[in-house]
Design a protein around this motif. Structure first.
Motif, short mmCIF file in Angstrom:
data_model
loop_
_atom_site.label_atom_id
_atom_site.label_comp_id
_atom_site.label_asym_id
_atom_site.label_seq_id
_atom_site.Cartn_x
_atom_site.Cartn_y
_atom_site.Cartn_z
N CYS A 1 0.83 -1.19 0.00
CA CYS A 1 0.00 0.00 0.00
C CYS A 1 0.87 1.25 0.00
O CYS A 1 2.08 1.20 0.24
N ILE A 2 0.24 2.36 -0.31
CA ILE A 2 0.89 3.67 -0.31
C ILE A 2 0.24 4.50 0.78
O ILE A 2 -0.98 4.65 0.81
N LYS B 1 3.91 16.97 1.99
CA LYS B 1 3.40 15.61 1.88
C LYS B 1 4.53 14.59 1.91
O LYS B 1 5.49 14.66 1.14
N VAL B 2 4.39 13.63 2.81
CA VAL B 2 5.31 12.49 2.90
C VAL B 2 4.59 11.27 2.32
O VAL B 2 3.45 10.99 2.69
N ILE B 3 5.26 10.57 1.41
CA ILE B 3 4.68 9.39 0.78
C ILE B 3 5.55 8.18 1.09
O ILE B 3 6.72 8.14 0.72
N ILE B 4 4.95 7.21 1.78
CA ILE B 4 5.61 5.93 2.05
C ILE B 4 5.02 4.95 1.05
O ILE B 4 3.88 4.50 1.20
N ASP B 5 5.78 4.63 0.03
CA ASP B 5 5.26 3.88 -1.12
C ASP B 5 5.68 2.42 -1.02
O ASP B 5 6.83 2.07 -1.32
N GLY B 6 4.73 1.56 -0.63
CA GLY B 6 5.03 0.15 -0.52
C GLY B 6 5.12 -0.56 -1.85
O GLY B 6 5.62 -1.69 -1.91
N GLU B 7 4.65 0.07 -2.93
CA GLU B 7 4.77 -0.52 -4.26
C GLU B 7 6.15 -0.22 -4.86
O GLU B 7 6.82 -1.12 -5.36
N LYS C 1 -3.68 4.13 -0.06
CA LYS C 1 -4.04 3.63 -1.39
C LYS C 1 -3.51 2.21 -1.55
O LYS C 1 -2.39 1.91 -1.13
N TYR C 2 -4.31 1.36 -2.19
CA TYR C 2 -3.85 0.00 -2.47
C TYR C 2 -4.65 -0.59 -3.63
O TYR C 2 -5.74 -0.12 -3.96
N LYS C 3 -4.07 -1.62 -4.22
CA LYS C 3 -4.76 -2.40 -5.26
C LYS C 3 -5.09 -3.77 -4.66
O LYS C 3 -4.18 -4.51 -4.27
N PRO C 4 -6.37 -4.14 -4.56
CA PRO C 4 -6.70 -5.50 -4.11
C PRO C 4 -6.04 -6.54 -5.01
O PRO C 4 -5.96 -6.36 -6.23
#
Length: 249
Positions: A153-154, A193-199, A243-246
């Motif tokens: 997830c993001i 804005k801080v973005i922790i991008d798991g993708e 945010k995430y993609k199932p």
């Protein structure tokens, strides 16, 4: 069966004139392995449980036209698809898609009908359309996550003021034990804005690398079903967007 599929947004029938005849979607092979303990009637899983190889997908089409039309169609489809990273969306399953590398083969036995085969070596998991949830002044939330497989997830943070330390619980876990692990971000500035991008496996602040101010072992992921998330600030709260993609096997 639907009338066709989209490949990177282009439709096989309306853009290429291909009539869908069949779809084959393979089941990805698991990397799990069972081995017998020496001298005992006991078997243990010694492989990578829950890790899969790629998924084969084959779409078969035909197209009406003469040899000149066939040659033009080969050039068009090959330029758009062959050897490319492709997002495949089937008409029969709207809202879901596959990612992979595509290949094209074709034969023509007469001046009327042409056969086209588009094959893909795809990611093992199927994806659904992205989901985004925004929490204003977040402190905690139980997030009901769709899908049947863990998904990266993001997490986007917008601080309402300066924050020395911000901690997220419930969005990361040890890949071996499954135990939850904290994600901590230091030195946040108001409105940045801080973005922790798991993708993408990155951490940025207003586009600049902020990984040095991050304390974590794993990038954020979500599990199917309920995910209890908590957000703790050393001072003021943040607005949080997740945010995430199932993903589906």
């Amino acid at each position: 069966m639907g009338t066709g599929a989209k490949l990177n947004g282009k439709h096989t029938e309306t853009d290429y004139g291909l009539k869908l005849l069949s779809i084959e979607i393979g089941i990805p092979e698991t990397l799990s392995e069972r081995e017998q303990l020496s001298g005992r009637n006991i078997y243990v899983n010694t492989g990578n449980k829950g890790v899969f190889k790629q998924r084969p997908i084959t779409l078969t089409f035909d197209r009406m036209g003469d040899y000149e039309d066939w040659l033009e169609c080969i050039s068009l489809i090959s330029a758009d698809v062959a050897g490319q990273e492709v997002k495949l969306e089937l008409d029969s399953q709207p809202g879901y898609y596959y990612y992979g590398v595509a290949a094209v083969s074709t034969t023509k036995e007469n001046n009327v009908v042409t056969s086209f085969v588009i094959s893909m070596t795809a990611d093992p998991l199927k994806y659904a359309d992205p989901i985004s949830t925004t929490l204003e002044d977040a402190s905690s939330r139980v997030l009901d996550v769709f899908g049947d497989y863990e998904t990266p997830c993001i997490i986007e943070l917008v601080p309402s003021g300066a924050i020395t330390r911000y901690t997220i619980k419930g969005a990361a876990r040890n890949p071996i034990t499954g135990e939850e692990e904290d994600i901590a971000i230091k030195n946040l500035s108001a409105g940045k804005k801080v973005i922790i991008d798991g993708e993408a496996c990155t951490v940025t602040e207003n586009g600049a690398n902020k990984y040095a101010d991050t304390e974590m072992w794993e990038f954020p992921t979500l599990l199917p079903g309920e995910n209890a998330l908590t957000f703790t600030s050393s001072s003021v709260p943040c607005d949080v967007t997740i945010k995430y993609k199932p993903r589906y096997i």
